[in-house]
Design an enzyme around this catalytic site. Structure first.
Site, PDB file in Angstrom:
ATOM      1  N   LYS A  24       0.842  -1.212   0.000  1.00 48.85           N
ATOM      2  CA  LYS A  24       0.000   0.000   0.000  1.00 48.85           C
ATOM      3  C   LYS A  24       0.870   1.252   0.000  1.00 48.85           C
ATOM      4  CE  LYS A  24      -3.978  -2.153   0.162  1.00 48.85           C
ATOM      5  NZ  LYS A  24      -4.951  -2.076  -0.957  1.00 48.85           N
ATOM      6  N   ARG A  25       2.080   1.101  -0.518  1.00 47.56           N
ATOM      7  CA  ARG A  25       2.999   2.236  -0.689  1.00 47.56           C
ATOM      8  C   ARG A  25       3.287   2.950   0.633  1.00 47.56           C
ATOM      9  NH1 ARG A  25       3.320  -1.028  -4.290  1.00 47.56           N
ATOM     10  NH2 ARG A  25       2.959  -0.502  -6.483  1.00 47.56           N
ATOM     11  N   ALA A  61       3.266   7.028   0.657  1.00 48.02           N
ATOM     12  CA  ALA A  61       2.182   7.653  -0.120  1.00 48.02           C
ATOM     13  C   ALA A  61       1.235   8.474   0.754  1.00 48.02           C
ATOM     14  CB  ALA A  61       1.399   6.590  -0.882  1.00 48.02           C
ATOM     15  N   LEU A  63      -1.282   9.630   3.974  1.00 48.68           N
ATOM     16  CA  LEU A  63      -2.411   9.124   4.756  1.00 48.68           C
ATOM     17  C   LEU A  63      -3.090   7.943   4.042  1.00 48.68           C
ATOM     18  CD1 LEU A  63      -4.488   9.761   7.108  1.00 48.68           C
ATOM     19  CD2 LEU A  63      -5.665  11.207   5.447  1.00 48.68           C
ATOM     20  N   GLY A 108       1.088  12.998   3.685  1.00 45.88           N
ATOM     21  CA  GLY A 108       1.584  12.692   5.030  1.00 45.88           C
ATOM     22  C   GLY A 108       3.001  12.131   5.036  1.00 45.88           C
ATOM     23  N   GLU A 111       5.018  15.099   5.291  1.00 47.32           N
ATOM     24  CA  GLU A 111       4.887  15.638   6.659  1.00 47.32           C
ATOM     25  C   GLU A 111       5.772  14.860   7.633  1.00 47.32           C
ATOM     26  OE1 GLU A 111       0.462  15.362   6.588  1.00 47.32           O
ATOM     27  OE2 GLU A 111       0.550  17.460   7.200  1.00 47.32           O
ATOM     28  N   GLU A 131      -3.399  16.863  -1.278  1.00 49.63           N
ATOM     29  CA  GLU A 131      -4.581  16.968  -0.411  1.00 49.63           C
ATOM     30  C   GLU A 131      -5.720  17.708  -1.102  1.00 49.63           C
ATOM     31  OE1 GLU A 131      -1.525  17.080   0.596  1.00 49.63           O
ATOM     32  OE2 GLU A 131      -1.323  16.137   2.560  1.00 49.63           O
ATOM     33  N   GLY A 139      -2.845  17.333   7.610  1.00 51.49           N
ATOM     34  CA  GLY A 139      -3.246  17.130   9.005  1.00 51.49           C
ATOM     35  C   GLY A 139      -2.129  16.547   9.845  1.00 51.49           C
TER      36      GLY A 139
HETATM   37  C1  1HE Z   1      -2.996   3.638  -1.104  1.00 52.52           C
HETATM   38  C2  1HE Z   1      -2.422   4.925  -0.978  1.00 52.52           C
HETATM   39  C3  1HE Z   1      -2.950   5.774   0.036  1.00 52.52           C
HETATM   40  C4  1HE Z   1      -1.442   3.927  -2.587  1.00 52.52           C
HETATM   41  N1  1HE Z   1      -3.928   5.295   0.808  1.00 52.52           N
HETATM   42  N2  1HE Z   1      -3.981   3.230  -0.304  1.00 52.52           N
HETATM   43  N3  1HE Z   1      -1.833  10.326  -0.818  1.00 52.52           N
HETATM   44  C5  1HE Z   1      -2.100  10.345  -2.123  1.00 52.52           C
HETATM   45  O1  1HE Z   1      -3.020  10.952  -2.585  1.00 52.52           O
HETATM   46  C6  1HE Z   1      -1.182   9.505  -2.978  1.00 52.52           C
HETATM   47  C7  1HE Z   1      -1.926   8.277  -3.448  1.00 52.52           C
HETATM   48  N4  1HE Z   1      -1.044   7.323  -4.090  1.00 52.52           N
HETATM   49  C8  1HE Z   1      -0.532   7.474  -5.318  1.00 52.52           C
HETATM   50  O2  1HE Z   1      -0.692   8.494  -5.976  1.00 52.52           O
HETATM   51  C9  1HE Z   1       0.241   6.329  -5.880  1.00 52.52           C
HETATM   52  O3  1HE Z   1      -0.082   5.165  -5.138  1.00 52.52           O
HETATM   53  C10 1HE Z   1       1.788   6.532  -5.788  1.00 52.52           C
HETATM   54  C11 1HE Z   1       2.223   7.593  -6.811  1.00 52.52           C
HETATM   55  C12 1HE Z   1       2.236   6.908  -4.396  1.00 52.52           C
HETATM   56  C13 1HE Z   1       2.486   5.186  -6.126  1.00 52.52           C
HETATM   57  O4  1HE Z   1       2.021   4.697  -7.390  1.00 52.52           O
HETATM   58  P1  1HE Z   1       2.188   3.165  -7.771  1.00 52.52           P
HETATM   59  O5  1HE Z   1       1.752   3.020  -9.200  1.00 52.52           O
HETATM   60  O6  1HE Z   1       3.562   2.682  -7.407  1.00 52.52           O
HETATM   61  O7  1HE Z   1       1.183   2.341  -6.789  1.00 52.52           O
HETATM   62  P2  1HE Z   1      -0.409   2.177  -6.921  1.00 52.52           P
HETATM   63  O8  1HE Z   1      -0.725   1.081  -7.870  1.00 52.52           O
HETATM   64  O9  1HE Z   1      -1.077   3.487  -7.139  1.00 52.52           O
HETATM   65  O10 1HE Z   1      -0.790   1.721  -5.424  1.00 52.52           O
HETATM   66  C14 1HE Z   1      -0.527   0.412  -4.950  1.00 52.52           C
HETATM   67  C15 1HE Z   1      -1.585   0.110  -3.881  1.00 52.52           C
HETATM   68  O11 1HE Z   1      -1.429   1.013  -2.790  1.00 52.52           O
HETATM   69  C16 1HE Z   1      -2.999   0.331  -4.391  1.00 52.52           C
HETATM   70  O12 1HE Z   1      -3.833  -0.591  -3.713  1.00 52.52           O
HETATM   71  P3  1HE Z   1      -4.369  -1.948  -4.456  1.00 52.52           P
HETATM   72  O13 1HE Z   1      -5.180  -2.656  -3.430  1.00 52.52           O
HETATM   73  O14 1HE Z   1      -5.143  -1.476  -5.666  1.00 52.52           O
HETATM   74  O15 1HE Z   1      -3.108  -2.706  -4.862  1.00 52.52           O
HETATM   75  C17 1HE Z   1      -3.342   1.728  -3.916  1.00 52.52           C
HETATM   76  O16 1HE Z   1      -4.725   1.939  -3.760  1.00 52.52           O
HETATM   77  C18 1HE Z   1      -2.640   1.704  -2.576  1.00 52.52           C
HETATM   78  N5  1HE Z   1      -2.353   3.051  -2.118  1.00 52.52           N
HETATM   79  N6  1HE Z   1      -1.471   5.082  -1.922  1.00 52.52           N
HETATM   80  C19 1HE Z   1      -4.428   4.059   0.633  1.00 52.52           C
HETATM   81  N7  1HE Z   1      -2.458   7.001   0.235  1.00 52.52           N
HETATM   82  C20 1HE Z   1      -2.440  13.470   8.000  1.00 52.52           C
HETATM   83  S1  1HE Z   1      -3.042  14.269   6.656  1.00 52.52           S
HETATM   84  C21 1HE Z   1      -2.153  13.725   5.263  1.00 52.52           C
HETATM   85  C22 1HE Z   1      -3.009  13.808   4.065  1.00 52.52           C
HETATM   86  C23 1HE Z   1      -2.436  13.038   2.919  1.00 52.52           C
HETATM   87  O17 1HE Z   1      -1.465  12.338   3.038  1.00 52.52           O
HETATM   88  S2  1HE Z   1      -3.247  13.256   1.439  1.00 52.52           S
HETATM   89  C24 1HE Z   1      -2.258  12.404   0.279  1.00 52.52           C
HETATM   90  C25 1HE Z   1      -2.634  10.967   0.183  1.00 52.52           C
END
Ligand code: 1HE
Length: 264
Positions: A24-25, A61, A63, A108, A111, A131, A139
């Site tokens: 889940k990265r 990746a 939150l 996050g 962060e 976000e 957050g």
């Molecule tokens: C996740 C998450 C996650 C991946 N929560 N499950 N963060 C984001 O908005 C970034 C979201 N993630 C991505 O944009 C991409 O995953 C990456 C660019 C980081 C990596 O890409 P990649 O192609 O290597 O991996 P993937 O195929 O997108 O993800 C692999 C799995 O991880 C997949 O699950 P699967 O069951 O389909 O295999 C994704 O759904 C899962 N996954 N990122 C949950 N973030 C305290 S406040 C902070 C607020 C924030 O951090 S907002 C930013 C959130």
């Protein structure tokens, strides 16, 4: 530590703390933040410095959005406050932390990296705060720590536009202090942590606890607190021994650049 969401080992004087949810990265959910808290608590007493890194292809990746979407507003506030508390034990704890960054350093994840004292990125690292695209806000302390690192103006740009910075852009924006070739962030971070672990404990404590607080003070208050902290560290037995070692020419000399080319 539940399900080994975070790996922990002490290597010499260095606590190696690895986010371990690569499938889940390394997305951070409630269980992972507690596993991180446990690791940091152990490191405080078992190590002289720590390295935080991510297992798998990305640092983090951010939150866990799958968990977050289920939460009520009050659960969201509690979660955010818990991140603040845990990241604070990293930033203003007893030992310095170096973060080794590769791949995604997002939301996050950025962060968390901002709570460490030194950040090393390899050439694969990229930085974003998506976000806004997700309909939420930072957050995990980003509006304080990330904004202070890169400036509120740059952070605003990242959050409003969804812009992704590559490793070099991240370095130029002050997000990292070291940029190294792909695959070398962890080894470099360990080397830096080993160097920091050689310092007097109280000096490191002052650097990580006094310096950020002094940054937040008015100039006159800051200068006054600096004098107090300086005199406090100076009187420790360790400081006396280290000063004596220098005077008796037992201390390791500074690695002065281009020493051979300087006139005698
Ligand atoms: C996740 C998450 C996650 C991946 N929560 N499950 N963060 C984001 O908005 C970034 C979201 N993630 C991505 O944009 C991409 O995953 C990456 C660019 C980081 C990596 O890409 P990649 O192609 O290597 O991996 P993937 O195929 O997108 O993800 C692999 C799995 O991880 C997949 O699950 P699967 O069951 O389909 O295999 C994704 O759904 C899962 N996954 N990122 C949950 N973030 C305290 S406040 C902070 C607020 C924030 O951090 S907002 C930013 C959130």
């Amino acid at each position: 530590m539940s399900e080994q969401l975070v790996t922990y080992e002490v290597n010499g004087d260095i606590a190696m703390i690895g986010l371990n949810r690569a499938a889940k990265r390394n997305a951070i959910g409630d269980a992972l933040i507690e596993a991180l808290a446990d690791a940091v608590r152990r490191a405080e007493t078992e190590a002289k410095a720590g390295v935080i890194f991510g297992h798998g292809p990305h640092f983090c990746a951010g939150l866990d959005l799958a968990e977050h979407v289920q939460k009520t507003a009050i659960q969201g506030i509690r979660g955010s406050r818990r991140w603040h508390a845990v990241f604070d034990t990293i930033q203003r704890g007893a030992i310095p932390y170096v973060c080794a960054l590769h791949g995604a350093v997002v939301g996050g994840g950025l962060e968390l990296a901002a709570a460490a004292h030194i950040r090393v990125a390899d050439a694969t690292a990229f930085f974003a705060l998506p976000e806004g695209q997700r309909g939420i806000f930072v957050g995990g302390g980003g509006s304080v720590r990330v904004a202070r690192l890169m400036s509120a103006a740059r952070m605003t740009d990242l959050m409003l536009t969804g812009r992704v910075l590559n490793a070099e852009q991240g370095e130029r924006a002050n997000l990292v202090q070291y940029l190294v070739p792909a695959g070398e962030a962890l080894a470099t971070a360990q080397e830096i942590a080993r160097a920091a672990a050689q310092n007097a404990f109280l000096s490191n404590y002052a650097v990580i606890n006094a310096l950020p607080r002094i940054q937040d003070m008015a100039q006159d208050d800051g200068l006054f607190v600096e004098s107090l902290v300086a005199s406090f560290t100076q009187t420790s037995p360790e400081a006396t021994e280290r000063l004596q070692a220098f005077l008796e020419k037992r201390a390791t000399p500074l690695a002065v650049p281009n020493l051979k080319e300087r006139p005698a």
